[in-house]
Scaffold this active site. Structure first.
Site, PDB file in Angstrom:
ATOM      1  N   GLU A 174      35.443  42.063  56.779  1.00 50.27           N
ATOM      2  CA  GLU A 174      34.591  40.971  56.280  1.00 50.27           C
ATOM      3  C   GLU A 174      35.388  40.168  55.257  1.00 50.27           C
ATOM      4  O   GLU A 174      36.319  40.690  54.671  1.00 50.27           O
ATOM      5  CB  GLU A 174      33.370  41.557  55.539  1.00 50.27           C
ATOM      6  N   LYS A 187      36.153  38.763  51.605  1.00 52.98           N
ATOM      7  CA  LYS A 187      35.770  39.121  50.239  1.00 52.98           C
ATOM      8  C   LYS A 187      35.391  37.813  49.554  1.00 52.98           C
ATOM      9  O   LYS A 187      36.251  37.057  49.092  1.00 52.98           O
ATOM     10  CB  LYS A 187      36.911  39.820  49.504  1.00 52.98           C
ATOM     11  N   ASP A 216      34.280  35.119  47.016  1.00 54.78           N
ATOM     12  CA  ASP A 216      34.546  35.020  45.590  1.00 54.78           C
ATOM     13  C   ASP A 216      33.322  34.440  44.880  1.00 54.78           C
ATOM     14  O   ASP A 216      33.280  33.264  44.539  1.00 54.78           O
ATOM     15  CB  ASP A 216      35.777  34.131  45.369  1.00 54.78           C
ATOM     16  N   TYR A 219      25.939  41.726  52.364  1.00 51.32           N
ATOM     17  CA  TYR A 219      27.052  42.466  52.969  1.00 51.32           C
ATOM     18  C   TYR A 219      26.841  43.975  53.068  1.00 51.32           C
ATOM     19  O   TYR A 219      27.691  44.664  53.593  1.00 51.32           O
ATOM     20  CB  TYR A 219      28.383  42.142  52.291  1.00 51.32           C
ATOM     21  N   LYS A 245      43.778  42.037  49.356  1.00 54.81           N
ATOM     22  CA  LYS A 245      43.799  40.785  48.610  1.00 54.81           C
ATOM     23  C   LYS A 245      44.836  39.802  49.180  1.00 54.81           C
ATOM     24  O   LYS A 245      45.870  40.221  49.714  1.00 54.81           O
ATOM     25  CB  LYS A 245      44.128  41.062  47.130  1.00 54.81           C
ATOM     26  N   CYS A 283      56.391  45.057  12.923  1.00 51.01           N
ATOM     27  CA  CYS A 283      55.048  44.602  13.296  1.00 51.01           C
ATOM     28  C   CYS A 283      54.809  43.205  12.723  1.00 51.01           C
ATOM     29  O   CYS A 283      54.989  42.990  11.521  1.00 51.01           O
ATOM     30  CB  CYS A 283      54.001  45.568  12.761  1.00 51.01           C
ATOM     31  N   CYS A 337      51.685  43.792  10.033  1.00 51.97           N
ATOM     32  CA  CYS A 337      51.776  44.599   8.806  1.00 51.97           C
ATOM     33  C   CYS A 337      53.213  44.904   8.399  1.00 51.97           C
ATOM     34  O   CYS A 337      53.443  45.607   7.418  1.00 51.97           O
ATOM     35  CB  CYS A 337      50.974  45.886   8.961  1.00 51.97           C
ATOM     36  N   CYS A 361      53.225  49.684  16.920  1.00 52.10           N
ATOM     37  CA  CYS A 361      53.108  49.791  15.476  1.00 52.10           C
ATOM     38  C   CYS A 361      52.316  51.067  15.244  1.00 52.10           C
ATOM     39  O   CYS A 361      51.194  51.206  15.721  1.00 52.10           O
ATOM     40  CB  CYS A 361      52.357  48.579  14.920  1.00 52.10           C
ATOM     41  N   CYS A 400      47.143  48.966   9.654  1.00 53.26           N
ATOM     42  CA  CYS A 400      47.578  47.691  10.230  1.00 53.26           C
ATOM     43  C   CYS A 400      46.315  46.879  10.515  1.00 53.26           C
ATOM     44  O   CYS A 400      45.442  47.303  11.269  1.00 53.26           O
ATOM     45  CB  CYS A 400      48.356  47.921  11.519  1.00 53.26           C
TER      46      CYS A 400
HETATM   47  S1  IVH Z   1      31.428  45.845  49.506  1.00 47.10           S
HETATM   48  C1  IVH Z   1      31.015  49.930  47.628  1.00 47.10           C
HETATM   49  N1  IVH Z   1      31.823  43.561  50.758  1.00 47.10           N
HETATM   50  O1  IVH Z   1      33.778  42.435  45.682  1.00 47.10           O
HETATM   51  C2  IVH Z   1      31.664  48.623  47.861  1.00 47.10           C
HETATM   52  N2  IVH Z   1      32.028  43.584  48.391  1.00 47.10           N
HETATM   53  O2  IVH Z   1      34.755  45.266  43.970  1.00 47.10           O
HETATM   54  C3  IVH Z   1      30.777  47.499  47.538  1.00 47.10           C
HETATM   55  N3  IVH Z   1      32.534  41.403  47.406  1.00 47.10           N
HETATM   56  O3  IVH Z   1      31.948  42.545  43.043  1.00 47.10           O
HETATM   57  C4  IVH Z   1      31.364  46.198  47.794  1.00 47.10           C
HETATM   58  N4  IVH Z   1      32.576  40.272  49.286  1.00 47.10           N
HETATM   59  O4  IVH Z   1      30.459  41.777  45.008  1.00 47.10           O
HETATM   60  C5  IVH Z   1      31.802  44.196  49.563  1.00 47.10           C
HETATM   61  N5  IVH Z   1      32.121  41.621  52.009  1.00 47.10           N
HETATM   62  C6  IVH Z   1      32.071  42.247  50.820  1.00 47.10           C
HETATM   63  C7  IVH Z   1      32.306  41.559  49.597  1.00 47.10           C
HETATM   64  C8  IVH Z   1      32.284  42.281  48.399  1.00 47.10           C
HETATM   65  C9  IVH Z   1      32.707  40.205  47.961  1.00 47.10           C
HETATM   66  C10 IVH Z   1      32.623  41.696  45.943  1.00 47.10           C
HETATM   67  C11 IVH Z   1      31.534  42.545  45.404  1.00 47.10           C
HETATM   68  C12 IVH Z   1      32.138  43.253  44.219  1.00 47.10           C
HETATM   69  C13 IVH Z   1      33.591  43.250  44.560  1.00 47.10           C
HETATM   70  C14 IVH Z   1      34.014  44.663  44.937  1.00 47.10           C
END
Ligand code: IVH
Length: 597
Positions: free
Chosen positions: A35, A37, A39, A150, A238, A332, A335, A350, A356
């Site tokens: 799927e 990810k 943002d 999701y 990523k 430092c 300090c 330090c 400090c």
């Molecule tokens: S699954 C147990 N699926 O990514 C895993 N997360 O660290 C639960 N996110 O803030 C996450 N798209 O909101 C999953 N297709 C997707 C996603 C997704 C975005 C975000 C999620 C969370 C971060 C995961």
């Protein structure tokens, strides 16, 4: 809410798949769903008898914000789940997903904000987060928020699904828009798809910062479980971070809470990933030297999602004639104490931890902050001011602020009401649970998770303290706690200042409440010491260990008279023999599985 572990390279993804195979003891990759990810901002939705009853933000993963009224204004979120003919709706269900704003809507929204002189958002995610957290839900309603579901986080017993894709299809029938998804049978397939998406992602109407891979089979997900608040059955792949160039105008050094001195790049402001960046980390002395980064250089900087921007490398062709090699300070900057660099460490520190000013200030801010005692109304600004005015010198003094109520009320930015509120939240914070208190102390390597494991085992501060000082082996036997953590705890507790600090806090009325571990349901392995040996057919040793631990058993590596059970698979050797000599109960695989179920 859990979070996802991250993978960046093809090797990371192959590793992810190999680990799953090893854990489950299978040789073929299991089906994996991919799927985007998205943002945006994650959201948890609870439906009871088909009706939306609650919407909560992720917060710190444990405590989020209740934003139900705002959530009700989103068109993509049904007030009531749709029921198709003959379909059963679960009595209760928790749905997870991402609130986001498309690129086009984001541009239009910012243009509108600018027109009326309102706040301009740095990127679509900040805009979504800000819009969701409005106190007035009529404002949220005017923002172009959209929602992708999701996952199902939990479903009541009256309904169950075999696969993740079955869940996504159910979400669609109930009236949700789900993330787009596709199942793959091999890692090669996943990687080929990823390589295509690296460029194609810019054609999507919304921003994504990677792909998410999830094991499709729910039963396997359950067996795989989680490590360190991330599921073993999922990973985020990523995309490479965006890089841009700018000029490095100077290098400052900052002293952190634990005395670590970090060089920080001062940059000509530049936009990267939708945010204007003017500072970036340079990590440490070696990082600068290895890359030969100099003040005056044009440098590449990169920023990946939430991560702090960093300087990657200089553009040597653009180096000005007079650019000196950076010499890292040996004193430092705050300090003036001599800095120390321990063997094997990259950081200069330090070690003047007690006086400090930079460290004391950071320690107090950490102690009272969200991850510590969580005192409302006491943030960085207030702590700095109180330190300056001599109202506090240490964390102990925070609890004596009530003696200065009149003086506080005279201060800029402090009215009658805010002083009363602050003093009240300080009073409330005095009754503190053990894990929170431990985390607040800021002991290196001891965050909230580790603190909770310690509290789980020892229950009170007194018992924990004597275990750290007299029974370090027992502390190290806790799953999730290694020798470095134990060493760090010992160093902290042996420090004379620590006793003074603890005594001081008790004197001003801080009470550390005993911790009651969440109850594990009664079962044959609860509180038992179990040793695993030999090979089982249906389960790897790792999986057996995780299962036993979740039932409240302690899994040990060696057999002694204290052992309750030895689980002996095929070809068990010396441990089985020892168990028989000592008269310890031995379970073969069939007996073990029977007892587990
Ligand atoms: S699954 C147990 N699926 O990514 C895993 N997360 O660290 C639960 N996110 O803030 C996450 N798209 O909101 C999953 N297709 C997707 C996603 C997704 C975005 C975000 C999620 C969370 C971060 C995961």
């Amino acid at each position: 809410m859990l979070s996802l572990s991250n993978g960046f390279s093809e090797d990371d993804i192959r590793d992810f798949s190999d680990k799953i195979c090893r854990f489950l003891g299978v040789s073929e990759t299991t089906e994996i769903v991919c799927e985007p990810k998205v943002d945006g901002v994650s959201l948890s939705l609870v439906y009871e008898d088909g009706k939306l009853v609650r919407g909560v933000t992720r917060g710190d993963g444990v405590t989020g914000e209740n934003i139900t009224e705002n959530v009700r204004t989103l068109r993509d979120i049904p007030m009531e789940l749709e029921v198709k003919k003959g379909e059963i709706l679960p009595q209760k269900v928790e749905i997870r997903g991402e609130v986001y704003i498309t690129r086009i809507n984001f541009e239009a929204m910012n243009a509108k904000q600018a027109e009326v002189g309102d706040k301009i958002f740095a990127n679509a995610r900040n805009a979504a987060a800000g819009s969701l957290r409005q106190l007035d839900s009529t404002i949220t309603a005017q923002r172009p928020l959209e929602f992708f579901a999701y996952a199902l986080a939990s479903v009541s017993d009256d309904l169950s699904f075999e696969t993740h894709t079955d869940e996504l299809h159910a979400l669609q029938r109930w009236g949700f828009v789900t993330v787009p998804f596709k199942a793959f049978g091999s890692v090669d397939g996943l990687l080929e798809n990823y390589n295509g998406m690296v460029e194609k992602r810019f054609e999507l109407p919304y921003a994504i910062d990677g792909l998410v891979y999830k094991v499709n089979d729910k039963n396997l997900q359950k067996r795989l479980g989680e490590v360190a608040r991330s599921p073993r059955w999922a990973i985020a792949h990523k995309f490479p971070a965006e890089q841009v160039t700018t000029v490095l105008e100077g290098i400052d050094v900052q002293v952190g809470r634990t005395g670590v001195v970090t060089p920080v790049a001062r940059l000509q402001p530049v936009e990267v990933g939708g945010v204007t960046v003017s500072n970036a980390t340079l990590h440490n002395e070696d990082y600068i030297a290895e890359r030969d980064i100099r003040v005056g250089d044009t440098v590449f900087i990169e920023r990946a999602g939430d991560v702090i921007p960093k300087v990657v490398k200089p553009v040597l062709e653009k180096r000005p004639e007079k650019a000196d090699i950076f010499s890292f300070p040996r004193e430092c900057p705050v300090c003036n104490s001599n800095l120390v660099r321990l063997e094997g460490e990259a950081a200069w520190r330090c070690v003047n931890h007690l006086s400090c000013r930079a460290q004391v200030e950071a320690q107090i801010i950490y102690f009272v902050g969200k991850h510590g005692m969580d005192i409302d109304g006491l943030g960085q600004k207030q702590v700095q001011k109180f330190l300056e005015d001599g109202l506090i010198k240490t964390v102990v003094d925070v609890f004596n602020l009530k003696d200065h109520a009149e003086q506080l009320k005279g201060q800029e930015g402090f009215g009658e009401k805010s002083v009363t509120n602050l003093l009240e939240s300080i009073e409330r914070a005095k009754q503190v649970e053990l894990p929170r208190f431990l985390a607040a102390l800021g002991i290196p390597l001891v965050g909230y998770e580790v603190a909770r494991l310690l509290a789980n085992r020892y229950g009170t501060l007194e018992i924990l303290q004597s275990a750290i000082l007299d029974k370090p082996d027992d502390v190290e036997s806790i799953d999730g706690i290694g020798s470095r953590i134990v060493e760090s705890l010992q160093v902290f507790w042996q420090e004379p200042h620590t006793q003074e600090l603890l005594k001081g806090l008790l004197t001003v009325g801080v009470t550390v409440m005993p911790y009651e571990a969440p109850q594990v349901a009664d079962n044959p392995f609860l509180g038992k010491i179990v040793v695993l040996t030999g090979t089982m057919e249906n389960m790897t040793r790792d999986e057996a260990k995780v299962r036993l631990q979740s039932l409240g058993a302690k899994v040990s590596g060696s057999v002694s008279s204290k052992t309750d059970y030895v689980v002996a698979g095929a070809a068990a050797g010396s441990k089985l023999k020892k168990a028989q000599e000592l008269g310890v109960a031995v379970l073969d695989e069939a007996a073990f599985l029977e007892k587990l179920s």
